[in-house]
Write an enzyme that holds these catalytic residues in place. Structure first.
Site, PDB file in Angstrom:
ATOM      1  NE  ARG A  46      -2.588   1.025   3.571  1.00 28.92           N
ATOM      2  CZ  ARG A  46      -3.302   0.921   4.701  1.00 28.92           C
ATOM      3  NH1 ARG A  46      -4.534   0.440   4.671  1.00 28.92           N
ATOM      4  NH2 ARG A  46      -2.786   1.291   5.852  1.00 28.92           N
ATOM      5  CB  CYS A  70     -36.825   5.373   4.834  1.00 31.31           C
ATOM      6  SG  CYS A  70     -38.232   4.275   4.612  1.00 31.31           S
TER       7      CYS A  70
HETATM    8  C1  LIG Z   1      -6.082   2.120  10.940  1.00 29.58           C
HETATM    9  C2  LIG Z   1      -4.670   1.852  11.218  1.00 29.58           C
HETATM   10  C3  LIG Z   1      -4.291   1.211  12.419  1.00 29.58           C
HETATM   11  C4  LIG Z   1      -5.283   0.658  13.416  1.00 29.58           C
HETATM   12  O1  LIG Z   1      -5.793  -0.584  12.987  1.00 29.58           O
HETATM   13  P1  LIG Z   1      -6.836  -1.417  13.873  1.00 29.58           P
HETATM   14  O2  LIG Z   1      -7.028  -2.658  13.108  1.00 29.58           O
HETATM   15  O3  LIG Z   1      -8.055  -0.577  13.957  1.00 29.58           O
HETATM   16  O4  LIG Z   1      -6.214  -1.626  15.197  1.00 29.58           O
HETATM   17  C5  LIG Z   1      -2.927   1.100  12.686  1.00 29.58           C
HETATM   18  N1  LIG Z   1      -2.002   1.565  11.807  1.00 29.58           N
HETATM   19  C6  LIG Z   1      -2.337   2.157  10.631  1.00 29.58           C
HETATM   20  C7  LIG Z   1      -1.271   2.638   9.718  1.00 29.58           C
HETATM   21  C8  LIG Z   1      -3.675   2.305  10.297  1.00 29.58           C
HETATM   22  O5  LIG Z   1      -4.005   2.889   9.140  1.00 29.58           O
END
Ligand SMILES: *Cc1c(COP(=O)(O)O)cnc(C)c1O
Length: 387
Positions: free
Chosen positions: A137, A313
């Site tokens: 990513r 709705c």
């Molecule tokens: C959203 C996110 C988290 C948290 O993930 P959870 O599964 O909600 O604990 C941690 N690190 C990054 C980079 C995230 O985008």
């Protein structure tokens, strides 16, 4: 301002505290928590949740974009704030400096921009560097890491404070992929170390991984979903005891008895088979009550489950309360949370809608007021001069 409509999301700060302490128990000594409060703290209200996490002693906070971080600063949050998604534009870089924010960086061009802006304002900018270890990513690709590190020291106005990556899975495959990501992470740290670049903070774990693999943690972990009392998947139920933080509730707005053969809601997808009591509730898909719950969802009235009948709705849903003894107009209805001995979990709703608990929580609409219990944070926010 009281909106008049009784539809609210109650936020239980004691449950948040309990979840925070449960997470602390899971992680090794010397490891700190970065509380993830992106997307308005998963729908719970970013400023009050962050202020409460600060009170609980959280080390730092994480958001997705700089606007979310600025909202926290304006709300009086003082803890370090990491911006996971990095920065997009040049004027955003100036705001990062003005509000003392910490962006995640994975491109040299961004370092250059940050460094120039920092030099202009004579103030160092702190960053965390992200490497991709398998999620595919954001992050410097493995293969380019050595080259990236070589240039890091060129940016005199940038303080390289942290190093992070993000797991792709937990233990769906027995943990092999996570183990491999952890090995890549450590390798990248040692490559940097050999080249004279050291990081104060190392972090890679979200809720699921810090619970499944506490040893793959560095010295900072980034839980989100578990702080809010929800499980990233049902496997985690036995591993950690969490308390749901949000209760979504309303009251019966209108109650009517209808004869057999009565159609309910758009398209008449539900038809009563017998004389029925149909309650209309003031919540709809514009409040995040998912359309897929049509003829499928359940709510709690007087401690009993009642089915959602007909389509959802925009602003209203109908439920069949024929089997709820004593049901009356004005009765409290719980759409998510506990009432009496019954509970409707976010996981149950997510399963019916074929999504993940995260999406259900994030979708609770902005016209649903968040009510904090106990009310201390709300008072503090008012006292603190929040606009
Ligand atoms: C959203 C996110 C988290 C948290 O993930 P959870 O599964 O909600 O604990 C941690 N690190 C990054 C980079 C995230 O985008």
């Amino acid at each position: 301002m009281n909106s008049g409509r009784p539809t609210v999301a109650e936020i239980d700060l004691k449950a948040l505290g309990s979840n925070y302490r449960q997470l602390l128990k899971k992680i090794p000594r010397g490891t700190n928590i970065l509380g993830v409060v992106k997307a308005d703290a998963y729908g719970h209200g970013a400023v009050p949740i962050s202020l409460e996490l600060e009170r609980l002693g959280v080390h730092s906070l994480g958001v997705a974009i700089s606007n979310e971080a600025i909202e926290l600063r304006r709300g009086g949050v003082r803890a370090p704030i990491l911006i996971f998604g990095g920065v997009f534009t040049s004027d955003e870089v100036d705001r990062v400096l003005a509000y003392d924010l910490t962006p995640v960086v994975f491109e040299k061009a961004t370092l250059q921009r940050l460094s120039k802006a920092a030099e202009r304002s004579r103030k160092k900018v702190r960053v965390h560097i992200k490497v991709d270890t398998g999620l595919g990513r954001l992050g410097v690709p493995d293969a380019l890491w050595r080259d990236f590190v070589k240039d890091l020291k060129r940016f005199a106005w940038v303080e390289i404070e942290g190093f992070l990556s993000h797991f792709s899975m937990t233990d769906e495959d027995g943990g092999a992929f996570s183990r491999d990501q952890w090995a890549r992470f450590q390798k990248a740290v040692s490559v940097a170390d050999e080249m004279g670049v050291r990081f104060k903070y190392l972090h890679i774990s979200n809720s699921g991984n810090l619970t499944a693999f506490p040893a793959f943690s560095g010295n900072l972990v980034r839980p989100g979903i578990m702080l809010y009392g929800s499980y990233p998947s049902p496997r985690f139920r036995e591993r950690i005891k969490l308390q749901p933080v949000m209760t979504l509730k309303t009251r019966i707005h209108f109650l009517k008895e209808v004869p057999p053969g009565t159609r309910v809601s758009y398209g008449g997808t539900f038809v009563t088979k017998k004389t029925s009591l149909i309650a209309t509730l003031p919540i709809g898909y514009a409040d995040g009550y998912d359309c897929h719950l049509a003829n499928q969802g359940e709510v709690l009235v007087r401690g009993r489950r009642a089915p959602v009948v007909g389509k959802v709705c925009m602003d209203l849903i109908m439920v069949d309360v024929t089997r709820v003894p004593g049901v009356s107009q004005g009765d409290e209805v719980v759409l998510m949370g506990k009432q009496g001995n019954e509970r409707i979990t976010v996981e149950e709703i997510a399963e019916k809608v074929k999504t993940i608990p995260y999406e259900i929580l994030c979708s609770v609409g902005k016209r649903v007021p968040r009510i904090y219990r106990p009310g201390a944070v709300q008072k503090r926010m008012r006292g603190g001069g929040v606009a």
